[in-house]
Motif scaffolding. Structure first.
Motif, PDB file in Angstrom:
ATOM      1  N   UNK A   1       0.827  -1.165   0.004  1.00 54.74           N
ATOM      2  CA  UNK A   1       0.035  -0.098   0.026  1.00 54.74           C
ATOM      3  C   UNK A   1       0.817   1.379  -0.007  1.00 54.74           C
ATOM      4  N   UNK A   2       0.383   2.150  -0.725  1.00 54.79           N
ATOM      5  CA  UNK A   2       1.392   3.405  -0.792  1.00 54.79           C
ATOM      6  C   UNK A   2       0.491   4.371   0.022  1.00 54.79           C
ATOM      7  N   UNK A   3       1.222   5.430   0.368  1.00 55.78           N
ATOM      8  CA  UNK A   3       0.566   6.744   1.045  1.00 55.78           C
ATOM      9  C   UNK A   3       1.078   8.053   0.663  1.00 55.78           C
ATOM     10  N   UNK A   4       0.081   8.954   0.510  1.00 52.45           N
ATOM     11  CA  UNK A   4       0.898  10.169   0.181  1.00 52.45           C
ATOM     12  C   UNK A   4       0.144  11.315   1.084  1.00 52.45           C
ATOM     13  N   UNK A   5       0.652  12.307   1.410  1.00 55.19           N
ATOM     14  CA  UNK A   5      -0.152  13.522   2.450  1.00 55.19           C
ATOM     15  C   UNK A   5      -0.835  14.340   1.332  1.00 55.19           C
ATOM     16  N   UNK A   6      -1.960  14.685   1.436  1.00 57.57           N
ATOM     17  CA  UNK A   6      -2.718  15.437   0.227  1.00 57.57           C
ATOM     18  C   UNK A   6      -2.636  16.877   0.875  1.00 57.57           C
ATOM     19  N   UNK A   7      -3.115  17.259   2.189  1.00 57.92           N
ATOM     20  CA  UNK A   7      -3.289  18.367   2.662  1.00 57.92           C
ATOM     21  C   UNK A   7      -3.517  18.340   4.222  1.00 57.92           C
ATOM     22  N   UNK A   8      -3.228  19.671   4.833  1.00 58.02           N
ATOM     23  CA  UNK A   8      -3.617  19.810   6.157  1.00 58.02           C
ATOM     24  C   UNK A   8      -5.172  20.619   5.954  1.00 58.02           C
ATOM     25  N   UNK A   9      -6.075  20.607   6.684  1.00 57.85           N
ATOM     26  CA  UNK A   9      -7.384  21.219   6.751  1.00 57.85           C
ATOM     27  C   UNK A   9      -7.462  22.005   7.751  1.00 57.85           C
ATOM     28  N   UNK A  10      -7.812  23.254   8.021  1.00 55.38           N
ATOM     29  CA  UNK A  10      -8.019  24.055   9.225  1.00 55.38           C
ATOM     30  C   UNK A  10      -9.292  24.720   8.796  1.00 55.38           C
ATOM     31  N   UNK A  11     -10.164  24.807   9.950  1.00 51.65           N
ATOM     32  CA  UNK A  11     -11.273  25.461   9.752  1.00 51.65           C
ATOM     33  C   UNK A  11     -11.009  27.077  10.436  1.00 51.65           C
ATOM     34  N   UNK A  12     -11.553  27.943   9.510  1.00 53.79           N
ATOM     35  CA  UNK A  12     -10.897  29.563  10.005  1.00 53.79           C
ATOM     36  C   UNK A  12     -12.145  30.377  10.074  1.00 53.79           C
ATOM     37  N   UNK A  13     -12.023  31.249  10.894  1.00 46.30           N
ATOM     38  CA  UNK A  13     -13.279  32.392  11.171  1.00 46.30           C
ATOM     39  C   UNK A  13     -13.609  33.297   9.739  1.00 46.30           C
ATOM     40  N   UNK A  14     -12.463  33.341   8.832  1.00 44.09           N
ATOM     41  CA  UNK A  14     -12.587  34.738   7.908  1.00 44.09           C
ATOM     42  C   UNK A  14     -11.785  33.716   6.741  1.00 44.09           C
ATOM     43  N   UNK A  15     -12.591  33.355   5.913  1.00 40.96           N
ATOM     44  CA  UNK A  15     -11.705  32.743   4.763  1.00 40.96           C
ATOM     45  C   UNK A  15     -10.456  33.646   3.919  1.00 40.96           C
ATOM     46  N   UNK A  16     -11.469  34.834   3.467  1.00 40.81           N
ATOM     47  CA  UNK A  16     -10.656  35.808   2.861  1.00 40.81           C
ATOM     48  C   UNK A  16      -9.461  36.474   3.623  1.00 40.81           C
ATOM     49  N   UNK A  17      -9.509  36.637   4.944  1.00 39.51           N
ATOM     50  CA  UNK A  17      -8.428  36.942   5.445  1.00 39.51           C
ATOM     51  C   UNK A  17      -7.447  36.117   5.903  1.00 39.51           C
ATOM     52  N   UNK A  18      -7.583  34.843   5.839  1.00 41.13           N
ATOM     53  CA  UNK A  18      -6.675  33.724   5.841  1.00 41.13           C
ATOM     54  C   UNK A  18      -5.977  33.224   4.567  1.00 41.13           C
ATOM     55  N   UNK A  19      -6.807  33.508   3.592  1.00 36.22           N
ATOM     56  CA  UNK A  19      -6.200  33.307   2.066  1.00 36.22           C
ATOM     57  C   UNK A  19      -5.450  34.685   1.920  1.00 36.22           C
ATOM     58  N   UNK A  20      -5.388  35.803   2.248  1.00 31.53           N
ATOM     59  CA  UNK A  20      -4.753  36.726   2.160  1.00 31.53           C
ATOM     60  C   UNK A  20      -3.422  36.769   2.895  1.00 31.53           C
ATOM     61  N   UNK A  21      -3.730  36.149   4.041  1.00 36.06           N
ATOM     62  CA  UNK A  21      -2.237  36.150   4.984  1.00 36.06           C
ATOM     63  C   UNK A  21      -1.553  35.002   4.289  1.00 36.06           C
ATOM     64  N   UNK A  22      -1.796  33.860   3.898  1.00 39.60           N
ATOM     65  CA  UNK A  22      -1.038  32.778   3.292  1.00 39.60           C
ATOM     66  C   UNK A  22      -0.670  33.181   1.919  1.00 39.60           C
ATOM     67  N   UNK A  23      -1.262  33.694   1.035  1.00 39.65           N
ATOM     68  CA  UNK A  23      -0.851  34.112  -0.461  1.00 39.65           C
ATOM     69  C   UNK A  23       0.232  35.137  -0.145  1.00 39.65           C
ATOM     70  N   UNK A  24       0.101  36.118   0.774  1.00 40.26           N
ATOM     71  CA  UNK A  24       1.242  36.948   1.126  1.00 40.26           C
ATOM     72  C   UNK A  24       2.524  36.318   1.509  1.00 40.26           C
ATOM     73  N   UNK A  25       2.416  35.232   2.112  1.00 36.93           N
ATOM     74  CA  UNK A  25       3.643  34.555   2.581  1.00 36.93           C
ATOM     75  C   UNK A  25       4.273  33.704   1.200  1.00 36.93           C
ATOM     76  N   UNK A  26       3.356  33.681   0.155  1.00 32.82           N
ATOM     77  CA  UNK A  26       3.876  33.020  -0.998  1.00 32.82           C
ATOM     78  C   UNK A  26       2.919  31.935  -1.453  1.00 32.82           C
ATOM     79  N   UNK A  27       1.990  31.488  -0.841  1.00 33.24           N
ATOM     80  CA  UNK A  27       1.186  30.200  -1.212  1.00 33.24           C
ATOM     81  C   UNK A  27       0.371  30.863  -2.232  1.00 33.24           C
TER      82      UNK A  27
END
Length: 145
Positions: A1-27
């Protein structure tokens, strides 16, 4: 059996603010959607599950973080976790310039929990509290090959 990490999921209060934070960091945003319906209820284990989601990835394409802003059921506010608590601990990123990454984080009101540490001659690193209380570790490799 093979395994691969797909992602880490996080529930957030404000999706747009959190996207802005991570995209400003380079994601980058890989995709966005709204999920609901029987399949979502079954997969997640919540009746009436309805959420806005965004998938982000690191520039190398290997690291992914999925953000959820719940529309139903109502999101439950909890105290942000501490580094020594059992459960989801943190999201960690390697950066090529820690000072620049900290300047980006500061623009979002995010500061190191205590300061910047040096781990031997390997890394300069710090933990900070990101949007919705997410613990984020930023680390810069000192001996870049």
């Amino acid at each position: 059996m093979s395994i691969k990490l797909e992602n880490v999921a996080v529930a957030v209060r404000d999706l747009e603010a959190t996207i802005a934070f991570f995209t400003d960091l380079g994601l980058s945003v890989l995709g966005r959607d709204t999920v609901s319906g029987e399949w979502a209820d079954t997969a997640v284990g919540l009746d009436g599950n309805h959420a806005k989601i965004a998938m982000l990835h690191t520039p190398d394409g290997n690291g992914r973080i999925e953000l959820f802003e719940y529309l139903h059921p109502d999101a439950i506010e909890t105290e942000p976790t501490q580094p020594h608590e059992i459960g989801m601990h943190r999201v960690a990123f390697s950066v090529d310039d820690l000072d620049e990454a900290l300047a980006v984080a500061a623009r979002h009101g995010c500061q190191p929990l205590r300061g910047v540490a040096t781990y031997g001659d390997v890394y300069r690193l710090t933990y900070l509290r990101g949007p919705s209380g997410i613990l984020v570790m930023l680390a810069e490799e000192l001996q870049k090959g």
